[in-house]
Design an enzyme around this catalytic site. Structure first.
Site, PDB file in Angstrom:
ATOM      1  N   HIS A  66     -43.530  -4.287  75.145  1.00 19.84           N
ATOM      2  CA  HIS A  66     -42.744  -4.333  76.436  1.00 19.84           C
ATOM      3  C   HIS A  66     -42.492  -2.875  77.058  1.00 19.84           C
ATOM      4  O   HIS A  66     -41.925  -2.782  78.122  1.00 19.84           O
ATOM      5  CB  HIS A  66     -41.201  -4.624  75.901  1.00 19.84           C
ATOM      6  CG  HIS A  66     -40.701  -4.278  74.547  1.00 19.84           C
ATOM      7  ND1 HIS A  66     -41.008  -4.784  73.606  1.00 19.84           N
ATOM      8  CD2 HIS A  66     -40.332  -2.983  74.342  1.00 19.84           C
ATOM      9  CE1 HIS A  66     -40.444  -4.230  72.541  1.00 19.84           C
ATOM     10  NE2 HIS A  66     -40.007  -3.078  72.916  1.00 19.84           N
ATOM     11  N   HIS A  96     -39.995   2.759  81.403  1.00 19.33           N
ATOM     12  CA  HIS A  96     -39.846   1.590  82.149  1.00 19.33           C
ATOM     13  C   HIS A  96     -40.102   1.747  83.856  1.00 19.33           C
ATOM     14  O   HIS A  96     -39.912   2.795  84.372  1.00 19.33           O
ATOM     15  CB  HIS A  96     -38.197   1.166  82.260  1.00 19.33           C
ATOM     16  CG  HIS A  96     -37.722   1.071  80.983  1.00 19.33           C
ATOM     17  ND1 HIS A  96     -37.477   0.046  79.975  1.00 19.33           N
ATOM     18  CD2 HIS A  96     -37.451   2.250  80.172  1.00 19.33           C
ATOM     19  CE1 HIS A  96     -37.025   0.691  78.932  1.00 19.33           C
ATOM     20  NE2 HIS A  96     -36.886   1.908  78.762  1.00 19.33           N
ATOM     21  N   GLU A 106     -33.968   2.299  85.200  1.00 20.06           N
ATOM     22  CA  GLU A 106     -32.857   1.449  84.525  1.00 20.06           C
ATOM     23  C   GLU A 106     -31.612   2.003  85.024  1.00 20.06           C
ATOM     24  O   GLU A 106     -30.890   1.185  85.605  1.00 20.06           O
ATOM     25  CB  GLU A 106     -33.045   1.453  83.076  1.00 20.06           C
ATOM     26  CG  GLU A 106     -34.407   1.131  82.549  1.00 20.06           C
ATOM     27  CD  GLU A 106     -34.370   0.485  81.149  1.00 20.06           C
ATOM     28  OE1 GLU A 106     -34.049   1.252  80.204  1.00 20.06           O
ATOM     29  OE2 GLU A 106     -34.355  -0.679  81.128  1.00 20.06           O
TER      30      GLU A 106
END
Ligand SMILES: N/C(=N\S(N)(=O)=O)N1CCCC1
Ligand SMILES: [Zn+2]
Length: 259
Positions: A66, A96, A106
């Site tokens: 991920h 991310h 985020e």
């Protein structure tokens, strides 16, 4: 249990099924409303936030399904600011990002999303014996959040972006024989930041993180961002949009170190 991810079928809106703390009182990320953040001189006054990292002599990269993660082996310490005298040991960093430049971070700032967000994850070595011991404690972790915006290449990040092609599939790992100084991944201004009490932004979503989000973004080149978007996740899809949207602030205050 279906593996959590970022698709419609296993993404952030479904995490509460297996991880009820997803709807907890101190979840992350959040939208940082700049006018509501409270200036707090003693967050900075007493002892300024300080990092004392040892450069890695080799770089251990992992595609964990991920994100792309760099496992830290040297002793690197974060202390000061909201952390007081406690020394937090650098454990790993990861990122991310979005499928396009208009999304991917985020945390958001007055609703603005950046193209990516770098997280340097630390655990409280003054109070706990390991990351695993600290990860569920309310003062167990501290994460530095660095916003990434498209621009010139970040030289220190090249060892990661240049090797994404060899880490395409979930579970892939590699060790690159080169040095990396995590200090050089930080923005030039590390005095101006927002800080608040939050959580891991992925399952298990433990409410154990003191978040420190720097105001100044760092630039990565288009090619460096594209390298992230070409990674493949544990579902075999392009690893993109691996960000959790902001959670409710609830009864929390965000502090800032600048006026
Ligand atoms: N979610 C996480 N970090 S983050 N995105 O909250 O910084 N982690 C999960 C296990 C190790 C770090
Ligand atoms: Zn993260």
């Amino acid at each position: 249990m279906a593996h959590w991810g970022y698709m419609t079928t296993n993404g952030p809106s479904t995490w509460g099924k297996d991880f009820p703390i997803a709807n907890g009182e101190r979840q992350s990320p959040i939208d940082i409303v700049t006018t509501a953040a409270e200036y707090d001189s003693d967050v900075l006054g007493s002892n300024a936030l300080s990092t004392n990292y040892t450069p890695e002599s080799e770089v251990k990269l992992v595609n964990n399904g991920h994100s792309i993660m760099c496992q830290i082996t040297k002793k690197g310490v974060l202390t000061g600011g909201p952390l007081g005298k406690d020394e937090y040991r650098l454990e790993q960093f990861h990122l991310h990002w979005g499928a396009e430049d208009n999304r991917g971070s985020e945390h958001t700032v007055d609703g603005k999303m950046y193209a990516s967000e770098l997280h340097l994850v630390h655990w409280n070595a003054s109070k706990y014996s390991s990351f695993a011991d600290a990860v569920q404690k309310p003062d167990g972790l501290a994460v530095l959040g660095i916003f990434i915006t498209p621009g010139v290449a970040c030289n220190q990040f090249k060892v990661i972006s240049d090797n994404c092609g060899k880490l395409k599939t979930s579970g892939a790992e590699m060790t690159v024989d080169t040095t990396l100084d995590p200090t050089l991944l930080l923005p030039s201004n590390t005095s101006d930041y927002w800080t608040y009490l939050g959580s891991l932004t992925t399952p298990p979503l433990f409410e154990s993180v003191t978040w420190i989000v720097f105001k100044e973004p760092v630039e990565y080149s288009k090619e460096q961002l594209l390298a992230l978007r070409n990674l493949v996740d544990s579902d075999g899809n392009h690893m993109q949009d691996n960000y959790r949207p902001p959670a409710a602030l609830k009864q929390r205050k965000v502090k800032k170190t600048f006026t």
